[in-house]
Structure formats: C-alpha cells, structure tokens
Scaffold this motif. Structure first.
Motif, PDB file in Angstrom:
ATOM      1  N   SER A 127       0.985  -1.229  -0.031  1.00  0.00           N
ATOM      2  CA  SER A 127       0.260  -0.279  -0.212  1.00  0.00           C
ATOM      3  C   SER A 127       0.734   1.642   0.201  1.00  0.00           C
ATOM      4  O   SER A 127       0.466   2.273  -0.088  1.00  0.00           O
ATOM      5  N   GLY A 128       2.157   0.931  -0.061  1.00  0.00           N
ATOM      6  CA  GLY A 128       3.130   2.003   0.422  1.00  0.00           C
ATOM      7  C   GLY A 128       3.131   2.384   1.642  1.00  0.00           C
ATOM      8  O   GLY A 128       3.691   3.702   2.384  1.00  0.00           O
ATOM      9  N   ILE A 129       2.745   1.863   3.039  1.00  0.00           N
ATOM     10  CA  ILE A 129       2.837   2.139   3.934  1.00  0.00           C
ATOM     11  C   ILE A 129       3.305   1.091   5.064  1.00  0.00           C
ATOM     12  O   ILE A 129       2.952   0.350   4.766  1.00  0.00           O
ATOM     13  N   PHE A 130       4.281   1.606   6.145  1.00  0.00           N
ATOM     14  CA  PHE A 130       5.030   1.026   6.686  1.00  0.00           C
ATOM     15  C   PHE A 130       3.882  -0.393   7.389  1.00  0.00           C
ATOM     16  O   PHE A 130       2.792   0.134   7.701  1.00  0.00           O
TER      17      PHE A 130
ATOM     18  N   THR B  69      -2.614  -1.210   5.893  1.00  0.00           N
ATOM     19  CA  THR B  69      -1.505  -1.615   5.282  1.00  0.00           C
ATOM     20  C   THR B  69      -1.794  -2.746   4.341  1.00  0.00           C
ATOM     21  O   THR B  69      -2.990  -3.764   4.982  1.00  0.00           O
ATOM     22  N   SER B  70      -1.607  -3.139   3.668  1.00  0.00           N
ATOM     23  CA  SER B  70      -1.016  -4.486   2.490  1.00  0.00           C
ATOM     24  C   SER B  70      -0.767  -6.036   3.379  1.00  0.00           C
ATOM     25  O   SER B  70       0.001  -5.871   3.866  1.00  0.00           O
ATOM     26  N   GLN B  71      -1.503  -7.016   3.365  1.00  0.00           N
ATOM     27  CA  GLN B  71      -1.635  -8.013   4.266  1.00  0.00           C
ATOM     28  C   GLN B  71      -1.284  -9.030   2.749  1.00  0.00           C
ATOM     29  O   GLN B  71      -2.566  -9.235   2.350  1.00  0.00           O
TER      30      GLN B  71
ATOM     31  N   PHE C 289       3.367  -6.252   5.043  1.00  0.00           N
ATOM     32  CA  PHE C 289       4.394  -5.431   4.607  1.00  0.00           C
ATOM     33  C   PHE C 289       4.106  -4.868   3.507  1.00  0.00           C
ATOM     34  O   PHE C 289       3.157  -4.025   2.944  1.00  0.00           O
ATOM     35  N   GLY C 290       5.663  -4.290   3.239  1.00  0.00           N
ATOM     36  CA  GLY C 290       5.504  -2.834   2.290  1.00  0.00           C
ATOM     37  C   GLY C 290       5.676  -1.783   2.722  1.00  0.00           C
ATOM     38  O   GLY C 290       7.066  -1.539   4.068  1.00  0.00           O
TER      39      GLY C 290
END
Length: 350
Positions: A279-282, A290-292, A341-342
C-alpha cells in the motif's frame, strides 16, 4: 501473440486486446518439450489434509473477461505487441527471493527454510490488492515455489504487479513468472515465451485488477495458489479458479522443491528512486491501510497444509528503511497465518 484468422477478440476498457485462441494452438505448444503434450483441462490432486480458514472480510478483486467468456474450445490470451515484448525483455528477471543482495531489487519476503527430507507441493495465500503509485520501476506482491540456486534454480511466481514501463499504464496486473536456470536464458513473464498452458475461459495472464484497495477505504483481495498435481504439472489458481498450468516437462530441477514464500518485491531503475511496495505504508496493526497476506499456507510432501511455524522460516528484508514485514503468526481460523508488508520506498540505494 498474433491471433489466428477468425478468432474472437475483446477490447478491454484498460486498452489492451484479448483474443480467444484455439486451446490447441496457444503459444505454449511452441515449446520444444511440449510438441506432443496432451492438455489437462483440470487438475487431479492426491488426497490431502486441509486446515480450514474462515472467509475474508475483504471482497475479491475481479480480473479477466467479466462479461463474456471465450467460446468452447478457445481460451483468452492477451495480445502481445512488439512494444510489449521490448518492455518485458528489458525488465529485471531476478524477482525470485534470494538471500544475497541483487542490484536494484529490494525484498520483504517470508520464506520457508530448506529442511532435510522435506519438500513442497504448493503454496497459497490471500493478498490485499493495492495500486501503489509507481513512477518508475516495478512493484510486486508475490507467492512462489523454488528449488536450486543460481543457474540450477527452477521457480514459479505469481501475484500482482504495477509496472508502467511494462504495461504502459500504472494499473495493477495479475502475472506469472517462471524459469529453469535462474533467469539466465529460460523463462519469462506471462506468455512472453512458450510454457504456460491456459485452460480457463475468462481469467488470463496479464489481466488488470478492476477493484483495488484504498488505504482507510474499501479493501479487496485475491486468493492465489501454486499447486503440484498428481501428474507433476504445476497449477496456478485464483479464487479457486484453475487458470492453467506449467507442465512438469519444462522444468529440470523441480521434482521436490525446497522452499516456498510470500511477500513484496520492488525494482528500481539504476541509480533511481525505489517505488512503494504494497500500500506504500509501513505495516502495522491497522489492517485498513497496510497491505496484508492472509491465510498463508504451504503443502508439504505428505500433502498436509500448514503455515509458517516458529524457527521454520526466514524473513528476508534487505532495506528496513524502505520496506518491512510484520508477521502476526496464526491469529485464528478467520485469518490464519497473517503478515503485513510494504513501505514507501524512496532513496533505498542499489
């Protein structure tokens, strides 16, 4: 791929053309090892033990031909232009996970450790589908199966990617990648070379994801798997749709793969700025932005599905200032084994 005379075509709203090709005349059969290959229309798996995981709170992200499937006896193939081939051939092929640093490539992956007398029959996971703002380079969310190293490495990878230089747009696309020699001479993305056998009439490699997640907004995910069938062929599945397979014959070191993994990859141009990942977010505990990866599992050589246990996996993060992984472990039947992640990317070095 140049369409045959009289084939049906679909002009997608995202600009590319999809042809309905005779299933027996697709590019896969130009591979010298597949001249007499008999198409398998569906996979046959050995009896296996499954660990149930609950339904997602996210909606599935749609891809493929949404309105009209290809007619019986044909399959959808994204038309490849000369510009597409030039772009794909210029891409970095080192998108499989490695423990050594590779120039211009950054990873945040969770990878099962190699263990004596253990091999893998598959990998699965549900991934949030995002559309990170990639100006240059490429950003991936992947699952993969691999065996060997360097020129002996065989691998299959699938997931979503954003790569304006490859597709000419900043949309998010479904992709596969394979190699039998560590990307020295063999393998490719999607159907840029013979190898993948398409069987589904709607979902095709290089499809765009229609729905993408928005931080603190609607969330969409895709459930992907790579699984070995009884005949040795490796099937790629999206949300329980058997899209197609990589025939066992095209591999030379893939009978008992030693590892599987999940995570993100970012490729930046030489001396350039690394693109955002996920997502570009930690990652943190806020699932809304956040990407999961959810419900990540592997299938071992006995056919049993399980998730990463303590001391059985490695977390590979080559630049924690730019990208991270936050592994939550097993958090119940609803989510299974989960991690975020990300990160934003930026000046991450080469």
């Amino acid at each position: 791929m140049k369409p045959s005379s009289g084939c049906l075509l679909h002009q997608t709203e995202f600009g590319h053309i999809v042809d309905c090709i005779d299933i027996n005349k697709q590019l896969a059969f130009d591979h010298p090892l597949l001249k007499d290959h008999k198409i398998q229309e569906r996979p046959h798996f050995s009896k296996r033990t499954t660990k149930n995981v609950g339904l997602s709170r996210n909606r599935p992200s749609m891809i493929g031909l949404l309105h009209d499937a290809c007619p019986s006896g044909t399959v959808p193939i994204r038309r490849t232009t000369k510009a597409d081939l030039i772009a794909i051939r210029s891409m970095s092929n080192n998108i499989y996970a490695q423990t050594t640093k590779v120039p211009n490539i950054h990873r945040a992956v969770l990878q099962m450790q190699t263990a004596a007398h253990e091999s893998y029959l598959g990998v699965t996971g549900n991934i949030n589908v995002y559309n990170p703002d990639v100006k240059e380079g490429s950003s991936y969310a992947v699952i993969y199966v691999m065996n060997g190293a360097n020129e002996n490495l065989n691998s299959i990878t699938t997931g979503w990617m954003v790569s304006p230089g490859t597709y000419g747009t900043g949309y998010t696309y479904f992709f596969t990648y394979w190699t039998t020699d560590g990307a020295k001479k063999t393998g490719c993305f999607n159907i840029a070379c013979p190898g993948f056998v398409q069987v589904d009439k709607r979902v095709y490699l290089g499809s765009h994801f229609v729905n993408v997640s928005i931080p603190n907004g609607p969330q969409f995910e895709t459930g992907l798997s790579i699984s070995k069938a009884e005949d040795g062929n490796w099937w790629v599945t999206k949300d329980q749709i058997n899209i197609g397979y990589f025939p066992a014959k095209i591999f030379n070191n893939f009978v008992e793969p030693e590892s599987v993994g999940w995570g993100g990859i970012a490729v930046n141009p030489p001396n350039g700025i690394s693109p955002p990942m996920g997502s570009g977010i930690f990652p943190d505990n806020n699932y809304g932005h956040t990407s999961q990866f959810r419900a990540i599992q592997y299938r071992n050589s006995s056919g049993v599905l399980n998730g990463p246990q303590k001391y059985t996996y490695d977390t590979i993060i080559d630049n924690p200032d730019c990208y991270l992984i936050d592994f939550h472990g097993y958090i119940g039947k609803f989510e299974g084994y989960t991690f975020g992640f990300g990160g934003p990317g930026g000046d991450c070095g080469n």
